[in-house]
Write an enzyme that holds these catalytic residues in place. Sequence first.
Site, PDB file in Angstrom:
ATOM      1  N   ASP A  89       0.704  -1.365   0.014  1.00  0.00           N
ATOM      2  CA  ASP A  89      -0.401   0.199   0.161  1.00  0.00           C
ATOM      3  C   ASP A  89       1.054   1.038  -0.396  1.00  0.00           C
ATOM      4  O   ASP A  89       2.027   0.935   0.285  1.00  0.00           O
ATOM      5  CB  ASP A  89      -0.795  -0.466   1.466  1.00  0.00           C
ATOM      6  N   HIS A  92      -7.125  -4.880   9.824  1.00  0.00           N
ATOM      7  CA  HIS A  92      -7.455  -3.945   8.143  1.00  0.00           C
ATOM      8  C   HIS A  92      -5.896  -5.108   8.023  1.00  0.00           C
ATOM      9  O   HIS A  92      -4.925  -5.224   9.190  1.00  0.00           O
ATOM     10  CB  HIS A  92      -7.291  -2.848   8.277  1.00  0.00           C
TER      11      HIS A  92
HETATM   12  C1  GLP Z   1      -0.842   0.414   8.999  1.00  0.00           C
HETATM   13  C2  GLP Z   1       0.087  -0.962   7.418  1.00  0.00           C
HETATM   14  C3  GLP Z   1      -0.383  -1.942   7.609  1.00  0.00           C
HETATM   15  C4  GLP Z   1      -0.309  -2.479   8.654  1.00  0.00           C
HETATM   16  C5  GLP Z   1      -0.677  -1.425   9.406  1.00  0.00           C
HETATM   17  C6  GLP Z   1      -0.348  -1.844  11.321  1.00  0.00           C
HETATM   18  O1  GLP Z   1      -1.410   1.220   8.349  1.00  0.00           O
HETATM   19  N1  GLP Z   1      -1.097   0.008   6.088  1.00  0.00           N
HETATM   20  O2  GLP Z   1      -0.026  -2.995   6.037  1.00  0.00           O
HETATM   21  O3  GLP Z   1       0.195  -3.643   9.026  1.00  0.00           O
HETATM   22  O4  GLP Z   1      -0.682  -0.064  10.392  1.00  0.00           O
HETATM   23  O5  GLP Z   1       1.126  -1.434  11.660  1.00  0.00           O
HETATM   24  P1  GLP Z   1       1.827  -1.558  13.018  1.00  0.00           P
HETATM   25  O6  GLP Z   1       2.434  -2.159  12.860  1.00  0.00           O
HETATM   26  O7  GLP Z   1       2.640  -0.098  13.088  1.00  0.00           O
HETATM   27  O8  GLP Z   1       1.421  -2.125  14.288  1.00  0.00           O
END
Ligand code: GLP
Length: 243
Positions: free
Chosen positions: A61, A132
């Site tokens: 993304d 998500h």
């Molecule tokens: C973001 C990304 C995701 C990621 C998620 C979790 O929104 N688009 O791909 O998995 O956040 O992030 P974190 O690992 O910082 O908790």
Amino acid sequence: MKVYCEENYDAMSKRAARIMREQIEKKPDSVLGLATGSTPVGMYKELYDADFSRVITVNLDEYVGLDGTHDQSYRYFMDNNLFYHTNIKPENTHVPDGTSRDAESECKRYDELLEKFSPIDMQLLGLGQNGHIGFNEPGESFIPNTHVVELTESTIEANARFFESKSDVPRKAITMGVGAIMQAKCVLMLVSGENKADAVKAAFSGPITPRVPASILQLHPNVILVGDKAALSGLIETGIELC
Ligand code: GLP
């Protein structure tokens, strides 16, 4: 599904890095689907000396409106947390272009690219607190193709920690859909911290529903979930078998 429960973030990162390193050693021209966020940073550090010379990467993304020089763009994240430290060829790395004037045609271009490299050998995923994956936000249906998404309030809040203020967080993103993720030969999901425990439990022991996008992974034949104790606590309660 294989579940590895590790003591802490460091052990989770090392375990995940070992799995990805084995993938690259087994198939030096692997197509890796990569993810951003704070969770995979430790794993990426462990992989700086892996041989990426023939590896191809496709990222999940990108924020709409941020170019690769913006320090919160996912292109910048990937360059600085992985690519610049490895021998990967820059032309073999792919991230959706958040600055394309026509985001819809960028989605189409990205799907054509994914089609060309399909299937992804190993797809790395983090997990949003709202369930998500990539930026496939909770909704009424699972969306198979790359698409433009309006970020939910909870995602904007969760990601505001990386920006100067919440109002600087882009409202839209381009994300790979669940189709390419589900077609990947192997999905490697990393989860860390107790703030992910509810999402992990909902994703893997609740109903399969687009309201928890990660729950679709229950239908994937080859998921490896690597987490620390805190993130997996809710799942452990359900008596799931651990590696
Ligand atoms: C973001 C990304 C995701 C990621 C998620 C979790 O929104 N688009 O791909 O998995 O956040 O992030 P974190 O690992 O910082 O908790």
